[in-house]
Structure formats: C-alpha cells, structure tokens
Design an enzyme around this catalytic site. Sequence first.
Site, PDB file in Angstrom:
ATOM      1  N   ASN A  41     -42.506  30.667  22.663  1.00 22.17           N
ATOM      2  CA  ASN A  41     -42.322  29.106  23.318  1.00 22.17           C
ATOM      3  C   ASN A  41     -41.046  29.153  23.690  1.00 22.17           C
ATOM      4  OD1 ASN A  41     -41.819  26.116  22.977  1.00 22.17           O
ATOM      5  ND2 ASN A  41     -41.353  26.621  21.210  1.00 22.17           N
ATOM      6  N   HIS A 126     -45.427  21.974   7.264  1.00 23.96           N
ATOM      7  CA  HIS A 126     -44.460  21.722   7.256  1.00 23.96           C
ATOM      8  C   HIS A 126     -44.326  20.099   7.175  1.00 23.96           C
ATOM      9  CE1 HIS A 126     -42.874  24.267  10.906  1.00 23.96           C
ATOM     10  NE2 HIS A 126     -43.702  24.554   9.618  1.00 23.96           N
ATOM     11  N   ARG A 151     -44.372  23.650   3.393  1.00 21.62           N
ATOM     12  CA  ARG A 151     -42.536  23.504   3.577  1.00 21.62           C
ATOM     13  C   ARG A 151     -41.558  21.998   3.405  1.00 21.62           C
ATOM     14  NH1 ARG A 151     -39.979  25.729   9.514  1.00 21.62           N
ATOM     15  NH2 ARG A 151     -40.440  23.418   9.670  1.00 21.62           N
ATOM     16  N   TYR A 163     -32.329  21.588  12.386  1.00 24.65           N
ATOM     17  CA  TYR A 163     -33.755  22.603  12.885  1.00 24.65           C
ATOM     18  C   TYR A 163     -35.357  21.907  11.752  1.00 24.65           C
ATOM     19  CZ  TYR A 163     -37.197  25.236  12.178  1.00 24.65           C
ATOM     20  OH  TYR A 163     -38.768  25.911  11.961  1.00 24.65           O
ATOM     21  N   ASP A 215     -37.358  26.959   5.020  1.00 16.86           N
ATOM     22  CA  ASP A 215     -36.476  27.579   6.586  1.00 16.86           C
ATOM     23  C   ASP A 215     -35.715  27.189   6.453  1.00 16.86           C
ATOM     24  OD1 ASP A 215     -38.805  28.389   9.566  1.00 16.86           O
ATOM     25  OD2 ASP A 215     -36.941  29.871   8.870  1.00 16.86           O
ATOM     26  N   HIS A 217     -34.075  29.630   8.589  1.00 19.53           N
ATOM     27  CA  HIS A 217     -34.096  30.174  10.544  1.00 19.53           C
ATOM     28  C   HIS A 217     -32.914  30.666  10.754  1.00 19.53           C
ATOM     29  CE1 HIS A 217     -35.575  28.777  14.058  1.00 19.53           C
ATOM     30  NE2 HIS A 217     -36.086  28.719  13.935  1.00 19.53           N
ATOM     31  N   GLU A 241     -37.250  30.977   3.736  1.00 21.80           N
ATOM     32  CA  GLU A 241     -37.781  31.780   4.947  1.00 21.80           C
ATOM     33  C   GLU A 241     -36.422  31.913   5.762  1.00 21.80           C
ATOM     34  OE1 GLU A 241     -40.915  30.198   7.089  1.00 21.80           O
ATOM     35  OE2 GLU A 241     -40.550  31.003   9.171  1.00 21.80           O
ATOM     36  N   GLU A 267     -40.940  36.585  11.791  1.00 23.35           N
ATOM     37  CA  GLU A 267     -41.981  35.466  12.938  1.00 23.35           C
ATOM     38  C   GLU A 267     -41.299  36.352  13.730  1.00 23.35           C
ATOM     39  OE1 GLU A 267     -40.753  30.994  11.592  1.00 23.35           O
ATOM     40  OE2 GLU A 267     -39.476  31.670  13.356  1.00 23.35           O
ATOM     41  N   ARG A 288     -43.795  37.784   8.274  1.00 20.75           N
ATOM     42  CA  ARG A 288     -44.666  36.891   8.870  1.00 20.75           C
ATOM     43  C   ARG A 288     -44.681  36.875  10.455  1.00 20.75           C
ATOM     44  NH1 ARG A 288     -44.603  31.860   8.864  1.00 20.75           N
ATOM     45  NH2 ARG A 288     -43.246  31.150   9.569  1.00 20.75           N
ATOM     46  N   HIS A 317     -46.498  33.399  10.881  1.00 17.73           N
ATOM     47  CA  HIS A 317     -46.030  32.483  11.068  1.00 17.73           C
ATOM     48  C   HIS A 317     -47.716  31.489  12.613  1.00 17.73           C
ATOM     49  CE1 HIS A 317     -43.119  31.395  15.129  1.00 17.73           C
ATOM     50  NE2 HIS A 317     -43.190  30.574  13.786  1.00 17.73           N
ATOM     51  N   ASP A 321     -46.860  25.626  18.096  1.00 16.89           N
ATOM     52  CA  ASP A 321     -46.138  26.618  19.421  1.00 16.89           C
ATOM     53  C   ASP A 321     -46.982  28.180  19.096  1.00 16.89           C
ATOM     54  OD1 ASP A 321     -43.220  26.805  17.605  1.00 16.89           O
ATOM     55  OD2 ASP A 321     -43.894  28.971  18.397  1.00 16.89           O
ATOM     56  N   GLU A 344     -49.294  29.761   7.768  1.00 16.80           N
ATOM     57  CA  GLU A 344     -49.113  28.268   8.770  1.00 16.80           C
ATOM     58  C   GLU A 344     -49.390  27.464   9.756  1.00 16.80           C
ATOM     59  OE1 GLU A 344     -45.049  28.975  10.557  1.00 16.80           O
ATOM     60  OE2 GLU A 344     -44.627  27.228  10.240  1.00 16.80           O
ATOM     61  N   TRP A 407     -29.746  29.789  16.379  1.00 12.42           N
ATOM     62  CA  TRP A 407     -30.658  28.729  16.013  1.00 12.42           C
ATOM     63  C   TRP A 407     -31.471  28.306  15.483  1.00 12.42           C
ATOM     64  CZ3 TRP A 407     -35.594  27.590  17.343  1.00 12.42           C
ATOM     65  CH2 TRP A 407     -35.762  26.040  17.131  1.00 12.42           C
TER      66      TRP A 407
HETATM   67  C1  CS2 Z   1     -40.391  27.943  12.729  1.00 16.41           C
HETATM   68  C2  CS2 Z   1     -41.044  27.661  14.007  1.00 16.41           C
HETATM   69  O1  CS2 Z   1     -42.330  27.706  11.729  1.00 16.41           O
HETATM   70  C3  CS2 Z   1     -41.670  27.833  11.619  1.00 16.41           C
HETATM   71  O2  CS2 Z   1     -41.336  28.709  10.562  1.00 16.41           O
HETATM   72  O3  CS2 Z   1     -39.441  29.246  12.035  1.00 16.41           O
HETATM   73  O4  CS2 Z   1     -41.488  26.807  13.812  1.00 16.41           O
HETATM   74  C4  CS2 Z   1     -39.942  28.361  15.074  1.00 16.41           C
HETATM   75  O5  CS2 Z   1     -38.411  27.342  14.928  1.00 16.41           O
HETATM   76  C5  CS2 Z   1     -40.328  27.503  16.539  1.00 16.41           C
HETATM   77  O6  CS2 Z   1     -41.458  28.494  16.245  1.00 16.41           O
HETATM   78  C6  CS2 Z   1     -39.410  28.166  17.687  1.00 16.41           C
HETATM   79  O7  CS2 Z   1     -40.215  27.718  18.591  1.00 16.41           O
HETATM   80 MG    MG Z   2     -39.416  30.062  10.391  1.00 13.00          MG
END
Ligand code: CS2
Ligand code: MG
Length: 407
Positions: A41, A126, A151, A163, A215, A217, A241, A267, A288, A317, A321, A344, A407
């Site tokens: 991504n 999600h 999530r 996020y 998450d 992040h 996470e 991830e 992950r 993960h 994407d 996921e 981020w």
């Molecule tokens: C995130 C992802 O799904 C998750 O756990 O961390 O959506 C991540 O933000 C994206 O894959 C970034 O491209």
């Molecule tokens: Mg994540």
Amino acid sequence: MTTTDTITDVDILVTSPGRNFVLLKITTADGVTGWGDATLNGRELAVASYLRDHLAPLLIGRDPARVEDTWQYLYRGAYWRRGPVTMTAIGAVDIALWDIKGKTTGQPVYQLLGGAVRDRILAYTHATGWDLPQLLESIEIRRDRGFRAVRAQSGVPGLELVYGVSRSGTGYEPAGRGAAPVEETWDTDAYLRHIPRVLTRIREHVGPELKLLHDTHHRLTPGEAARLGRALEPADLFWLEDVTPAENQEVLRHIRRHTTVPLAIGEVFNTVWECQTLITEQLIDYIRTCVSHAGGISHLRRIATLADLWQVRLGPHGPSDISPVALGASLHLGLATPNFAIQEYMGYEPLVHEVFRHAWSYADGHLHPGDAPGIGVEIDEELAARHPYEPACLPVARRLDGSMTDW
Ligand code: CS2
Ligand code: MG
C-alpha cells in the site's frame, strides 16, 4: 521419467478497482498460470519494478515446481535483502508458484501443506465510529453479519483525522489519492484519555462473548503502552495491536511486566528474523505477519513454526490493501497450520470481487479457502485493465507541536 515444466512468461499487472493492487502472473510451458499478490500500500510501483526489472528475468526458464529453491535463490541471491519491497516481491513469486503446484497436482494448496487441521478459520473485521453511538452501531452491523470478532477504532475528541476511522462512518481506506500524503495531527494524551472509556463501554454493551480487538498503530511509548494495557484489562480484549513502533522490540519487556493484555505485532515485519525476539521472549501473544509481505507461504510457514514452539499464535494482516489473492493464500496456510488463530478480513467492494474471482468464502464469522486447485483465485484481466493504477500513498502524522510521529 518425470518431465519438468519451465517458466516461460512473467507478467506484472497493476490495477485499481477502487484501490491499487499489484498482481504477478507466472505462466509455464505447459500452459499453467499461477497468480501472486505484490501489493504494498502506497509503494506499489516499487514492488512492480523490483519484479519486472530484477526478478522476472531470473525466473524465465526455471522449473516452477522448485518452489523452495526459487525462494532461496531470490532471497539469498539478493545481496540487499529483507525489507517490505524485496519480501513482497519474493512473496508474490512464492504464492504464484504454490498456485501452479496446486494446479498441476489438482490439489488446493492447503492439501499440499499437510491437509486441514481445522474445518474453518475464525475471522475478524473492522468496526469504526467517530463517536461511541456510531461505533456501537458499526459493531452491531458486523455482529449481524455473523462476525464473532471485531476490531473497534474510535475517533478522538479534538482530532480531525484519526487512524482507522472515517468521519462518514463508511469504510476506511488509509491511502489517499495523489502523490503527497495527507498530514494528520496526533495527540497521544487525548487518545489515552478517551480510548479506555470507549472500549470499556463497548464491552459493557456487547457482553462477554464478542472478541474485541483494538489497533494502536505504532503510536505509544513503552510507558504509555503499559498504562493503556493496564487500563484496558477490564475490557478483556482479544488483542491490543502495534502498541509501539516495531523497530525496538526490547521495549516490549517493560510492557509485559505491567500488563496482561494480549499483544499482537508484526504486520510491518517481513522475515522470521525480525519476529525472533518478540516470539522467543514471548513478548507477544499473536504474530501479525502477512503472507504477501513476509515472503509468501513458504516463509510465513517458517514464522508459524517458530511461533508454535513458543505458543505464539498467528493472526495475519488482511485489510483491504491485501488483495483477494493474498487472502486466499493466507487461508490455505491457515487451514493447515495448528497455531493459526484468526484472520483479519475487512471485506472488499463489489468491483473487487468481480476482478478477483475467488474460491474462498466468508460465512458465519469464519473463512474457508475452498477446494479449487491451487490458491483458487483467478483475475479477470480484461476488467482489471479497465481500472488503471492511480497514485496513492499513506498519510503521515505530526504531533500538536508539529514534530513527526508514527502514523
Ligand atoms: C492496519 C492496516 O489492518 C490493520 O491492522 O494496521 O490497515 C494498515 O493501516 C494498512 O494496511 C496500511 O496500508
Ligand atoms: Mg494494524
């Protein structure tokens, strides 16, 4: 005498049916085609170039049946190795060769991995909401769809962009169109004041059964993460996470001393060597790593085997994407891997399901790879060609004082 097939064509498709995907198509002299997922991504073209300019010439003429030797050749033959671009390119080749192996033997890949150790794979999806009512509604919609694990990502008072949450309450796609990243403002203090109350209220609302995930992040310091973990223990999370940036893994020792909240990380990891400390010191409960970004089925199996020795489980993960090809590959591995815990699954827009015709399926909170030979995902190349690549990249985040953060 066994005849050996040879790789004759290696093609890279970059398509954007709603979001960018990079696919690798390997074709053999016997006319067998295998598909791999090379999507990264925001860095799609880097992987497409690595494949087209550096790996494709090496693959022509090779025996497609030699999956592990090809992995070793591409990994050890790349002096500048590891990292997301290299390992996603190698991952795409590996998945495509497993696809070919399944098609030439008439077997779904999970059978080639030793057969099923479970009947189906638990999925999590999600739920997002700018405020608690919107988030609770989003959770109920997913529960109505049968999900047992959700999530939950919430807005944060005082922040415009957060996020994992879209203001409209619709699906969240982090990569913004265009070459320049969106700049988000992040306030850890506001987040830490808000999220324990939100997740505790969600637990009170949904009851004890629903598996709740969250998450962070990559945004906290070890001390902040330890405090958050302690504060979230009453919410009984399935996992918390990416509490801290992944580069420094030793900091997890501090967090583990202060909280029992289950931790999931990985991830953004791409090889078993990056997972080693976290796994062998049991600093995490779930790893992950994703089949397309961590070197394919062959390498994610290695990570799973190391993790199994330390009772760490897999929760790969799988957001939007990760293309349906990689999701299919992950499910074949998941059906055949004892310590695979949960997959996921954000789901895809209808157009993506048209471009990627897949044997895998979702039902009643679980996923199954299907029994088509190989990975079981075919691409409608004519439809894919009607949706060309569009520049897009992930956001960046700055603190209130303007300094960069993760981020
Ligand atoms: C995130 C992802 O799904 C998750 O756990 O961390 O959506 C991540 O933000 C994206 O894959 C970034 O491209
Ligand atoms: Mg994540």
